[in-house]
Design an enzyme around this catalytic site. Structure first.
Site: not given
Ligand code: GLU
Length: 480
Positions: A263-265
């Site tokens: 994911s984006k993180r």
């Protein structure tokens, strides 16, 4: 009820497809699925289809679809049929296939295999919670399954929004042989009647995706294993419609290095992000193909070698972890495989304007091995053609460690026009009583601002004499 006999007896060439929803930029998980599907088709001499699943109009956009084509092409994939090039099964956009879906929905209707469902989202949510609380797997409770004709008519007259559900047969086993996971068996009692047309009239994924695969002649559906439990539903639909059931290969979802879904993180996760960062398609292809597939060749593979190496039997079940360090490794390899012309073109935007071709060629020779991303070229171009106004902390430490006297000596022996660098450094070593890193490190630090980098002598050949002198003088003052 088994689909494997239908799938494996097929004499037809392999037909795979990539079927993204254009509701965002292509992320790495989907790029990997596209790549594996493409390689499977190319390896077998079959066909690779691109189909855009845009039935969810609110979330789909034309811009994302255009971006999708561009990103796939950038990755080096091409397709034999698709929305942009057409083909024998056009249209390849689900929004344009409504008439086809209506026809197949009416076949299911005629066979008594559908019913309208008037349950509201709130009612469904309560029923779900109740089942979970009772320790049961949530499935549609069948509230609208056995409404009488009058009850249905009454609700329709009241204008209640109706979805259409598929009537899942009771007490049967749906089985299929997954290319990656082997035999899978699902009891229909655990499935629950599912929606095939939403209240807004659009067809649901289970339905349109399965029907399209069959009508487009897809023989192998390769996709993420988050779709595994959707497969028995899709097989039921295909069986009910007497349509051909493809083989399925469910590959492990892409995870970050911490084991959580990517994911984006985890940083850049769309192909576009990585491309903008300066990663090359060859680097992504080489990393992605090894996520969930083991290559027999350890080294860097060009497109033809990737196709030759690919084998469906080597798709694996192990967790596929996207690893930026691995991507870096393949990036280095990809850069090393660029021709000089390709390399120059790749970094051209990072070079100062007005460099003459000879300077440019010299720069490329000197720095090439130190460049992984175009931003590295920018940094070295600044060191070589710009002013030195920044020093790495380790460089500053090396300068201070060497002391003022060292640079005073250096100015004596190196800071003259036409100095032969190697000779001069030797002389400096003798004068300052230093050798090895104690001799080279402070010089490198003073002249480049870094304690690492390309070979010093050829790099200095690109620096005007006055600049060498100014840098040594600056270091002398820093060392006081
Ligand atoms: N549109 C679906 C998705 O993006 C396709 C899944 C499949 O490959 O069947 O998840």
């Amino acid at each position: 009820m088994s689909s494997d006999s239908m799938a494996s007896d097929s004499p037809d060439p392999l037909v795979t497809r990539f079927a993204p929803s254009p509701s965002g930029y292509l992320h790495l998980g989907n790029a990997r699925t596209a790549l594996l599907s493409y390689l499977a088709a190319r390896k077998a001499g079959g066909r690779f289809i691109l189909r855009v699943e845009d039935t969810d109009e609110a979330r789909s956009s034309e811009d994302f679809m255009m971006a999708l084509f561009a990103d796939l092409k950038w990755l080096g994939l091409d397709w034999d049929e698709g929305p942009d090039i057409g083909g024998p099964h056009a249209s390849y956009r689900q929004q344009e296939r409504r008439a086809i879906y209506d026809e197949y929905l009416s076949r299911l209707d005629a066979a008594g295999l559908t019913y309208p469902c008037f349950c509201t989202p709130a009612e469904l949510s309560i029923s779900r919670k109740r089942q979970l609380a009772a320790g049961q797997p949530p499935r549609y409770a069948g509230t609208c399954r056995n409404l009488t004709t009058e009850e249905r008519a009454e609700r329709l007259v009241r204008g209640l929004p109706a979805a259409l559900r598929f009537r899942v047969p009771d007490g049967q086993v749906v089985s299929f042989v997954d290319v990656v996971h082997g035999e899978q068996r699902f009891n229909t009692n655990d499935i629950g009647d599912f929606i095939i047309r939403r209240t807004d009239g659009s067809t649901a994924f289970f339905f349109s995706n399965a029907v399209d695969d069959a009508l487009m002649g897809v023989t192998l559906v390769l996709r993420g294993d988050d779709h595994m439990t959707n497969t028995p539903r899709q097989i039921l639909i295909l069986q009910a419609l007497n349509l051909r059931i493809p083989q399925y290969a469910h590959v492990a979802l892409l995870l970050g290095m911490d084991g959580a879904p990517l994911s984006k993180r985890h940083g850049d996760t769309s192909l576009r992000d990585l491309r903008e960062h300066g990663y090359l398609p060859g680097a992504l292809r080489n990393h992605l193909v090894r996520l969930g597939h083991s290559c027999v060749t350890d080294g860097w593979l060009d497109d033809a070698a990737l196709i030759a190496d690919f084998d469906l039997n080597r798709l694996g079940r192990a967790a596929a972890k996207f690893d930026e360090a691995q991507l870096r490794h393949w990036q280095k390899e990809t850069v090393a495989h660029l021709s000089t012309d390709e390399f120059v073109k790749w970094i051209a935007a990072e070079l100062p304007p007005g460099l003459d071709p000879q300077q440019r060629a010299q720069f490329v020779t000197v720095v090439r091995a130190n460049i992984e991303l175009p931003s590295d070229a920018r940094a070295w171009a600044k060191v070589i053609f710009g002013k030195l106004d920044e020093f790495e902390p380790t460089a500053l430490a090396a300068i201070r460690e060497a002391g003022e006297g060292f640079f005073t000596e250096a100015l004596q022996v190196i800071g003259h026009p036409g100095t032969e660098f190697k000779q001069a450094v030797k002389a400096l070593g003798q004068a300052a009583g230093k050798k090895g890193p104690a001799l080279f490190m402070p010089l490198r630090a003073a002249l480049t601002g870094f304690t690492h980098g390309p070979e010093l002598a050829p790099m200095l050949a690109l620096l005007p004499f006055a600049e060498v002198q100014a840098r040594l003088e600056h270091a002398r003052r820093l060392a006081v």
